[in-house]
Design a protein around this motif. Structure first.
Motif, PDB file in Angstrom:
ATOM      1  N   GLY A 148       0.794  -1.288   0.044  1.00 39.68           N
ATOM      2  CA  GLY A 148       0.536  -0.097   0.280  1.00 39.68           C
ATOM      3  C   GLY A 148       0.925   1.319   0.161  1.00 39.68           C
ATOM      4  O   GLY A 148       1.744   0.908  -0.286  1.00 39.68           O
ATOM      5  N   VAL A 149       0.129   2.316   0.609  1.00 36.75           N
ATOM      6  CA  VAL A 149       0.834   3.608   0.584  1.00 36.75           C
ATOM      7  C   VAL A 149       2.185   4.093   1.468  1.00 36.75           C
ATOM      8  O   VAL A 149       3.057   4.382   0.923  1.00 36.75           O
ATOM      9  CB  VAL A 149       0.220   4.858   1.066  1.00 36.75           C
ATOM     10  N   THR A 150       1.875   2.777   2.856  1.00 33.21           N
ATOM     11  CA  THR A 150       2.866   2.505   3.142  1.00 33.21           C
ATOM     12  C   THR A 150       4.265   1.899   2.672  1.00 33.21           C
ATOM     13  O   THR A 150       4.964   2.591   2.889  1.00 33.21           O
ATOM     14  CB  THR A 150       2.396   1.986   4.997  1.00 33.21           C
ATOM     15  N   GLY A 151       3.800   1.023   1.574  1.00 31.13           N
ATOM     16  CA  GLY A 151       4.872  -0.233   1.131  1.00 31.13           C
ATOM     17  C   GLY A 151       5.761   0.950  -0.016  1.00 31.13           C
ATOM     18  O   GLY A 151       7.157   1.233   0.457  1.00 31.13           O
ATOM     19  N   ILE A 152       5.113   2.096  -0.305  1.00 34.34           N
ATOM     20  CA  ILE A 152       5.167   2.860  -0.972  1.00 34.34           C
ATOM     21  C   ILE A 152       6.150   3.898  -0.608  1.00 34.34           C
ATOM     22  O   ILE A 152       7.602   4.286  -1.142  1.00 34.34           O
ATOM     23  CB  ILE A 152       4.681   3.926  -1.704  1.00 34.34           C
ATOM     24  N   ALA A 153       6.073   4.361   0.771  1.00 33.36           N
ATOM     25  CA  ALA A 153       6.839   5.075   2.178  1.00 33.36           C
ATOM     26  C   ALA A 153       7.939   4.534   2.382  1.00 33.36           C
ATOM     27  O   ALA A 153       8.874   4.597   2.802  1.00 33.36           O
ATOM     28  CB  ALA A 153       5.707   5.517   2.911  1.00 33.36           C
ATOM     29  N   VAL A 154       7.967   3.158   2.787  1.00 33.43           N
ATOM     30  CA  VAL A 154       9.002   2.702   3.469  1.00 33.43           C
ATOM     31  C   VAL A 154      10.182   2.419   1.864  1.00 33.43           C
ATOM     32  O   VAL A 154      11.682   2.661   2.300  1.00 33.43           O
ATOM     33  CB  VAL A 154       8.516   1.266   3.540  1.00 33.43           C
ATOM     34  N   LEU A 155       9.396   2.558   0.758  1.00 34.15           N
ATOM     35  CA  LEU A 155      10.906   2.246  -0.717  1.00 34.15           C
ATOM     36  C   LEU A 155      11.220   3.893  -0.488  1.00 34.15           C
ATOM     37  O   LEU A 155      12.764   3.760  -0.575  1.00 34.15           O
ATOM     38  CB  LEU A 155      10.157   1.676  -1.681  1.00 34.15           C
ATOM     39  N   PHE A 156      10.687   4.372   0.026  1.00 32.94           N
ATOM     40  CA  PHE A 156      10.783   6.099  -0.880  1.00 32.94           C
ATOM     41  C   PHE A 156      12.334   6.420   0.497  1.00 32.94           C
ATOM     42  O   PHE A 156      12.680   6.502   0.496  1.00 32.94           O
ATOM     43  CB  PHE A 156       9.861   7.679  -0.622  1.00 32.94           C
ATOM     44  N   ASN A 157      11.930   5.766   1.964  1.00 27.29           N
ATOM     45  CA  ASN A 157      12.844   5.432   2.748  1.00 27.29           C
ATOM     46  C   ASN A 157      14.218   5.251   1.865  1.00 27.29           C
ATOM     47  O   ASN A 157      15.595   5.600   2.733  1.00 27.29           O
ATOM     48  CB  ASN A 157      12.309   5.232   4.629  1.00 27.29           C
ATOM     49  N   TYR A 158      13.909   3.578   2.116  1.00 30.56           N
ATOM     50  CA  TYR A 158      14.979   3.271   1.766  1.00 30.56           C
ATOM     51  C   TYR A 158      15.828   3.748   0.449  1.00 30.56           C
ATOM     52  O   TYR A 158      17.392   3.593   0.462  1.00 30.56           O
ATOM     53  CB  TYR A 158      15.349   1.926   1.150  1.00 30.56           C
ATOM     54  N   ILE A 159      15.287   4.456  -0.380  1.00 30.39           N
ATOM     55  CA  ILE A 159      15.912   5.335  -1.889  1.00 30.39           C
ATOM     56  C   ILE A 159      16.283   6.400  -1.137  1.00 30.39           C
ATOM     57  O   ILE A 159      17.556   6.545  -1.572  1.00 30.39           O
ATOM     58  CB  ILE A 159      14.839   5.384  -3.422  1.00 30.39           C
ATOM     59  N   PHE A 160      15.337   6.554  -1.070  1.00 32.32           N
ATOM     60  CA  PHE A 160      15.780   8.798  -0.750  1.00 32.32           C
ATOM     61  C   PHE A 160      15.960   9.256   0.451  1.00 32.32           C
ATOM     62  O   PHE A 160      16.182   9.885   0.503  1.00 32.32           O
ATOM     63  CB  PHE A 160      14.891   9.254  -1.648  1.00 32.32           C
ATOM     64  N   GLN A 161      16.370   8.401   1.392  1.00 28.22           N
ATOM     65  CA  GLN A 161      15.995   8.528   3.039  1.00 28.22           C
ATOM     66  C   GLN A 161      15.320   9.327   3.886  1.00 28.22           C
ATOM     67  O   GLN A 161      15.338  10.451   3.897  1.00 28.22           O
ATOM     68  CB  GLN A 161      17.487   9.525   3.499  1.00 28.22           C
ATOM     69  N   LEU A 162      14.024   9.719   2.664  1.00 30.15           N
ATOM     70  CA  LEU A 162      12.717  10.259   3.024  1.00 30.15           C
ATOM     71  C   LEU A 162      11.841   9.850   4.530  1.00 30.15           C
ATOM     72  O   LEU A 162      11.538   8.376   4.742  1.00 30.15           O
ATOM     73  CB  LEU A 162      11.626  10.525   2.341  1.00 30.15           C
ATOM     74  N   PRO A 163      11.393  10.715   4.927  1.00 31.88           N
ATOM     75  CA  PRO A 163      10.716  10.479   6.169  1.00 31.88           C
ATOM     76  C   PRO A 163       9.371   9.455   6.017  1.00 31.88           C
ATOM     77  O   PRO A 163       8.941  10.178   5.203  1.00 31.88           O
ATOM     78  CB  PRO A 163      10.782  11.418   7.113  1.00 31.88           C
ATOM     79  N   MET A 164       8.896   8.662   6.754  1.00 31.60           N
ATOM     80  CA  MET A 164       7.662   8.097   6.388  1.00 31.60           C
ATOM     81  C   MET A 164       6.715   8.204   7.008  1.00 31.60           C
ATOM     82  O   MET A 164       5.532   8.715   6.024  1.00 31.60           O
ATOM     83  CB  MET A 164       7.728   6.750   6.276  1.00 31.60           C
ATOM     84  N   SER A 165       7.039   9.882   8.154  1.00 30.24           N
ATOM     85  CA  SER A 165       5.342  10.072   8.293  1.00 30.24           C
ATOM     86  C   SER A 165       5.161  11.125   7.491  1.00 30.24           C
ATOM     87  O   SER A 165       3.665  11.204   7.889  1.00 30.24           O
ATOM     88  CB  SER A 165       6.090  10.783   9.698  1.00 30.24           C
ATOM     89  N   ILE A 166       5.964  12.021   6.830  1.00 28.79           N
ATOM     90  CA  ILE A 166       6.070  12.779   5.748  1.00 28.79           C
ATOM     91  C   ILE A 166       5.319  12.385   3.930  1.00 28.79           C
ATOM     92  O   ILE A 166       4.128  12.383   4.222  1.00 28.79           O
ATOM     93  CB  ILE A 166       6.705  13.723   5.150  1.00 28.79           C
ATOM     94  N   THR A 167       5.573  11.198   4.819  1.00 27.44           N
ATOM     95  CA  THR A 167       5.746  10.755   2.914  1.00 27.44           C
ATOM     96  C   THR A 167       4.073  10.603   3.035  1.00 27.44           C
ATOM     97  O   THR A 167       3.144  10.189   1.752  1.00 27.44           O
ATOM     98  CB  THR A 167       6.361   9.504   2.345  1.00 27.44           C
ATOM     99  N   THR A 168       3.604   9.519   3.491  1.00 24.79           N
ATOM    100  CA  THR A 168       2.181   8.524   3.965  1.00 24.79           C
ATOM    101  C   THR A 168       1.867   9.968   3.746  1.00 24.79           C
ATOM    102  O   THR A 168       0.369   9.555   3.337  1.00 24.79           O
ATOM    103  CB  THR A 168       2.172   7.732   5.002  1.00 24.79           C
ATOM    104  N   LEU A 169       1.455  10.705   4.325  1.00 24.69           N
ATOM    105  CA  LEU A 169       0.847  11.601   4.602  1.00 24.69           C
ATOM    106  C   LEU A 169       0.243  12.753   3.196  1.00 24.69           C
ATOM    107  O   LEU A 169      -0.418  12.345   3.167  1.00 24.69           O
ATOM    108  CB  LEU A 169       0.706  12.967   6.233  1.00 24.69           C
ATOM    109  N   VAL A 170       1.571  12.737   3.175  1.00 24.81           N
ATOM    110  CA  VAL A 170       1.605  13.389   1.590  1.00 24.81           C
ATOM    111  C   VAL A 170       0.699  12.577   0.378  1.00 24.81           C
ATOM    112  O   VAL A 170      -0.109  13.332  -0.378  1.00 24.81           O
ATOM    113  CB  VAL A 170       3.277  13.732   0.997  1.00 24.81           C
ATOM    114  N   ILE A 171       0.567  11.312   0.166  1.00 26.03           N
ATOM    115  CA  ILE A 171       0.082  10.252  -1.016  1.00 26.03           C
ATOM    116  C   ILE A 171      -1.190  10.626  -0.469  1.00 26.03           C
ATOM    117  O   ILE A 171      -2.188  10.000  -1.728  1.00 26.03           O
ATOM    118  CB  ILE A 171       1.336   8.948  -0.627  1.00 26.03           C
ATOM    119  N   ASN A 172      -1.593  10.184   1.008  1.00 26.44           N
ATOM    120  CA  ASN A 172      -2.798  10.043   0.658  1.00 26.44           C
ATOM    121  C   ASN A 172      -3.498  11.505   1.041  1.00 26.44           C
ATOM    122  O   ASN A 172      -5.249  11.184   1.123  1.00 26.44           O
ATOM    123  CB  ASN A 172      -3.035   9.290   2.985  1.00 26.44           C
ATOM    124  N   ILE A 173      -3.577  12.469   0.360  1.00 27.49           N
ATOM    125  CA  ILE A 173      -4.224  13.499   0.700  1.00 27.49           C
ATOM    126  C   ILE A 173      -5.155  13.778  -0.405  1.00 27.49           C
ATOM    127  O   ILE A 173      -6.448  13.914  -0.282  1.00 27.49           O
ATOM    128  CB  ILE A 173      -3.682  14.778   0.630  1.00 27.49           C
TER     129      ILE A 173
END
Length: 290
Positions: free
Chosen positions: A39-64
């Motif tokens: 799901g969206v969390t998985g995308i956030a996890v993947l972005f965390n691995y690749i770009f070191q983006l915080p999941m807390s921000i990524t999940t919220l942005v994708i969910n809007i």
């Protein structure tokens, strides 16, 4: 506290606990062991691995954008708790991200038994999401889609999430090792079963179909002694041609033995069929939440 606010708190508190469990599972089991999620969390996890983006921000942005779709389809009442669940998840993720020693304190980083980690991760994630779902919330993303399909088509939410997660996790094969993907699939499967258990497990009941000559007497005693509703249906044996009655009754799992004893005390020769019921709506059981 008035009745309305009390009812709201009965949903808000469990959703908060569920979101905390889910965030805990991600931060303490998934991320330290380079596992994936769906799901969206998985995308956030993947972005965390690749770009070191915080999941807390990524999940919220994708969910809007998904919030907007859900608001239109599920309605404002349902989406209030969905938005709250998503915000709670992001808040707990941010809390756990800021405390980077958490995973080392829990001691489930790489080097420990992989299957044990997968088991704990699946149980933690599934329990967290199951609690959130059961009390009318979601954590956003695929959860919103799962609730829509579950409500309209009657599909299991765990099954919907399992399929969606498998697709998203499959894409991550280009970024993480194959063995981690395989471990992740096991984790997701366990989580999906926990979601379904948390959704329906507390409402598992037993349905009795009792074929007997003493239908009225059995029904009267069930009503008087067990305070359960009973339906009596006429029946006829296909081979013998004998007219009998079918007594149909649904009871809690803990009442199964008592009902069997009650029936045997009236008609020892009664033919009893016991069915497992996953969900019961109505007086004495679960009230309809829709």
């Amino acid at each position: 506290m008035n009745k309305k606010w009390l009812q709201i708190m009965k949903q808000v508190i469990p959703i908060t606990i569920g979101a905390a469990l889910y965030a805990f599972g991600l931060q303490c089991f998934v991320i330290p062991n380079q596992l994936m999620e769906g799901g969206v969390t998985g995308i956030a996890v993947l972005f965390n691995y690749i770009f070191q983006l915080p999941m807390s921000i990524t999940t919220l942005v994708i969910n809007i954008p998904l919030f907007l779709v859900g608001w239109k389809i599920l309605g404002s009442k349902k989406m209030v708790f969905t938005i709250y669940g998503s915000l709670a998840l992001s808040a707990f993720l941010a809390l756990f991200e800021s405390y980077d020693r958490l995973s080392s304190i829990i001691s489930f980083e790489q080097g420990y038994d992989s299957m044990l980690i997968v088991l704990y991760a699946g149980v933690t994630l599934g329990t967290g999401l199951g609690i959130v779902f059961r009390f009318g919330g979601t954590t956003g993303g695929i959860d919103i889609v799962a609730r829509i399909l579950s409500r309209w088509k009657g599909y299991s939410m765990g099954q919907i999430i399992l399929i969606a997660d498998t697709i998203i996790i499959g894409i991550s094969v280009f970024y993480i090792s194959l063995d981690k993907i395989l471990y992740t699939l096991v984790m997701v499967f366990i989580a999906s079963k926990m979601i379904d258990f948390m959704q329906n497990g507390g409402y598992i009941a037993k349905a009795f179909s009792i074929i007997t000559d003493q239908g009225e007497q059995i029904a009267e005693k069930i009503t008087a002694e067990m305070d359960r509703g009973v339906t009596i249906m006429p029946a006829k044996g296909a081979y013998s041609g004998t007219t009998k009655k079918v007594v149909y009754c649904v009871v809690q799992r803990s009442e199964t033995h008592r009902l069997k004893q009650l029936v045997r005390s009236i008609d020892p020769g009664a033919f009893i069929v016991i069915h497992e019921v996953q969900e019961v709506l109505g007086e004495g059981f679960k009230e309809d939440e829709d």
